[in-house]
Design an enzyme around this catalytic site. Structure first.
Site, short mmCIF file in Angstrom:
data_model
loop_
_atom_site.label_atom_id
_atom_site.label_comp_id
_atom_site.label_asym_id
_atom_site.label_seq_id
_atom_site.Cartn_x
_atom_site.Cartn_y
_atom_site.Cartn_z
N ASP A 132 39.35 41.65 54.79
CA ASP A 132 38.97 42.32 53.55
C ASP A 132 38.14 43.55 53.88
OD1 ASP A 132 40.20 40.45 51.86
OD2 ASP A 132 38.47 39.13 51.98
N ASP A 166 45.02 41.58 47.63
CA ASP A 166 44.29 41.00 46.51
C ASP A 166 44.44 41.86 45.26
OD1 ASP A 166 43.30 39.02 48.22
OD2 ASP A 166 41.49 40.16 48.68
#
Length: 201
Positions: A132, A166
């Site tokens: 991420d 995401d």
């Protein structure tokens, strides 16, 4: 491949490719917890890795990690089947593209959790960590002292660190919820046309 299938699957493939390019760049050029600010303190790359679901949520333990990865693989197969079904039965073009986004996002994170442990030599198959990097703490402050449980604690919106995969899942789900009446309204079947793609309003 028929024209109706081309755009959704090319869109999904492009998102997966871009997601992996960003993740590989971050791993090569940043160290864990390093930050690169591009919107001051309101937008930055913040390199982190997680063992779990979207936005850093986790399912504990090695068994939880394995179960989550296998669940993702089954879910992607189901989403892929659903996408083909929607195209074949000429559902709304917007719905088809949103499902393609969800498929791309799920695939992007499956690549990390399935193969990154082996590729980067830190874990076995199905035990990789998801990379991420996007962090947008747009609003910061503290909860008023009278707020139950969180009174006086720091407040950050948007707190989770996320990746392109995401974001693709979130956009797809939110747009389906917003447009569900348009996407799922009853439509009169069209006469089959070999040059048609999918039904739109």
């Amino acid at each position: 491949m028929k024209a109706a299938y081309t755009k959704p699957f090319l869109t999904a493939a492009f998102i997966v490719l871009l997601d992996q390019i960003i993740k590989i760049w971050v791993r090569k050029h940043m160290v864990l917890q390093e930050e690169i600010h591009f919107l001051g303190d309101r937008g930055m790359l913040h390199y982190t890795e997680n063992n779990g679901m979207a936005f850093g949520m986790e399912l504990g333990g090695e068994f939880g990690k394995l179960a989550l990865t296998l669940f993702r693989i089954v879910a992607v197969c189901g989403i892929g089947y659903a996408l083909v079904h929607l195209i074949k039965h000429k559902y709304h073009r917007g719905l088809i593209m949103m499902v393609a986004l969800i498929l791309a996002g799920a695939l992007g994170n499956i690549i990390d959790s399935t193969f990154y442990g082996i590729i980067y030599n830190y874990a076995g198959l199905f035990h990789g960590r998801v990379v991420d990097m996007f962090y947008f703490p747009l609003l910061t402050g503290h909860f008023p002292t009278w707020v139950p449980m969180w009174g006086g604690e720091e407040f950050i919106f948007f707190r989770p660190v996320f990746n392109l995969a995401d974001a693709a899942i979130s956009v797809g789900v939110i747009m389906i919820l917003i447009n569900q009446k348009r996407y799922f309204k009853h439509q009169v079947p069209e006469v089959s046309n070999p040059n048609s793609e999918v039904v739109e309003e």
